[in-house]
Design an enzyme around this catalytic site. Structure first.
Site, short mmCIF file in Angstrom:
data_model
loop_
_atom_site.label_atom_id
_atom_site.label_comp_id
_atom_site.label_asym_id
_atom_site.label_seq_id
_atom_site.Cartn_x
_atom_site.Cartn_y
_atom_site.Cartn_z
N LYS A 198 0.85 -1.18 0.00
CA LYS A 198 0.00 0.00 0.00
C LYS A 198 0.89 1.23 0.00
CE LYS A 198 -3.46 2.51 2.62
NZ LYS A 198 -4.50 2.46 3.65
N LYS A 251 -2.21 -1.60 -3.83
CA LYS A 251 -3.09 -0.44 -3.76
C LYS A 251 -2.29 0.84 -3.85
CE LYS A 251 -6.00 1.93 -0.46
NZ LYS A 251 -6.32 2.05 0.94
C1 PBG Z 1 -7.37 3.38 5.65
C2 PBG Z 1 -7.62 3.31 4.18
C3 PBG Z 1 -7.46 4.29 3.19
C4 PBG Z 1 -7.97 3.76 2.00
C5 PBG Z 1 -8.37 2.46 2.30
N1 PBG Z 1 -8.13 2.21 3.64
C6 PBG Z 1 -7.01 5.70 3.29
C7 PBG Z 1 -5.60 6.01 3.60
O1 PBG Z 1 -4.76 5.14 3.78
O2 PBG Z 1 -5.36 7.21 3.71
C8 PBG Z 1 -8.06 4.47 0.68
C9 PBG Z 1 -9.11 3.96 -0.24
C10 PBG Z 1 -9.43 4.86 -1.37
O3 PBG Z 1 -8.80 5.91 -1.63
O4 PBG Z 1 -10.39 4.52 -2.07
N2 PBG Z 1 -6.03 3.49 6.02
#
Ligand code: PBG
Length: 326
Positions: A198, A251
């Site tokens: 991520k 992601k």
């Molecule tokens: C929680 C999380 C996030 C997303 C999914 N889980 C936000 C982040 O990490 O700031 C983003 C999902 C999206 O942008 O659709 N940590």
């Protein structure tokens, strides 16, 4: 004399009509492999559109259940739930409260639509007053102090009936901590889908409006990955597998198609890809300006993610794409 490929080879022969193209098509999308992200909020009868994500809503649990019924009837495989709690605090207590917003939403959805797969996002940023994904110690997100919160949240989700838990916080060792607690509390059969690679991405912008989870100071670069690093992403995935992850996720999706392909070739487990809020909103915004055809851009983007090797696609287009495929 050497034979010249043309005119012997004419690639256009197999592109002549839709039935011909369909016969030789290499990549197929299935609604059962889509997961729709949904946002649960307090109240009743609440259906508040997220301005930067047209067609997506903060939903009170009664409305969320209706949305899940509609999603299931389109053949979409699952949903992933995020929560907007009544109150946030320094301890992210809403994240692991047995009666928290997500825990209640899971119970309601599983009892109304038992065959819809319910995944829960395991993270703290929606529940902390500062908006970071972990506990702040001396001004920094403390890795090890956060693991207990995550494990407690995952157990509370499993207890509520979640089919899969998906940690998205990017703390080191969280998969092992969650696996250990799940097993200890009798949830040895609850799988973990790790947001393994991520990235600290600008494309989460619209989500943070949706989930009200913008960090109040600094950013997430000390825990989420640095976008240029591919080798490191493979190492993150390897470690999560060793810690007990059942599935791995990349992601965002479209800016990281190379990593989806690398992961698919390297690891024997299902690979998920999250087409995040910014990817969704860019396409919708361009379509609203008349610059792109919405359905075609949606399907081409999803196809590219699948062609890169994703088995599961988390996407805000899940319902619309299922409709197109029907
Ligand atoms: C929680 C999380 C996030 C997303 C999914 N889980 C936000 C982040 O990490 O700031 C983003 C999902 C999206 O942008 O659709 N940590």
């Amino acid at each position: 004399m050497r034979t010249v490929p043309f005119p012997i080879h004419r690639k256009r022969r197999l592109r002549v009509s839709e039935p011909m193209r369909s016969l030789v098509r290499e990549t197929h999308l299935e609604p059962s492999q889509f997961v729709l992200p949904l946002f649960a909020c307090p109240g009743e009868g609440v259906r508040k559109e997220i301005s930067s994500m047209p067609g997506n809503f903060q939903l009170s649990i009664d409305e969320l259940v209706k949305e899940c019924e509609a999603t299931f009837s389109l053949g979409v495989g699952g949903v992933i739930l995020f929560g907007i709690p009544d109150a946030k605090d320094d301890l992210a207590s809403g994240a692991y409260d047995e009666n928290g917003i997500v825990q209640r939403a899971v119970r309601a959805v599983k009892s109304a639509v038992p065959r819809l797969i319910v995944i829960t996002d395991v993270c703290n940023c929606e529940y902390t007053s500062h908006g970071h994904c972990g506990k702040i110690v001396n001004g920094e997100v403390d890795n090890d102090a956060t693991l207990g919160w995550l494990a407690a949240a995952a157990v509370s989700h499993a207890r509520a009936g979640a089919d899969i838990v998906a940690p998205s916080d990017m703390m080191d060792g969280r998969v092992a901590a969650i696996r250990h607690s799940l097993d200890e509390y009798g949830f040895a059969n609850t799988p973990i889908l790790a947001y393994a690679a991520k990235f600290a991405s600008v494309f989460y912008g619209p989500f943070r409006e949706a989930a009200e989870s913008t960090p109040q100071f600094g950013d997430r670069r000390s825990y989420q990955m640095d976008p240029p690093n591919a080798r490191e992403a493979m190492h993150e995935m390897e470690l999560d597998l060793e810690e007990g992850a059942d599935m791995l996720m990349v992601k965002p999706a479209m800016p990281y198609l190379d990593l989806i392909r690398m992961a698919r070739d390297r690891f024997p487990v299902p690979i998920g890809a999250y087409q995040v809020s910014g990817e969704f909103s860019m396409i919708v915004a361009a379509a609203r300006n008349g610059w792109l055809d919405l359905d075609r851009a949606m399907m081409e983007s999803l196809t590219s993610i699948r062609r890169a090797g994703a088995d599961i696609i988390l996407t805000y287009f899940a319902k619309d794409a299922a409709r197109v495929l029907a």
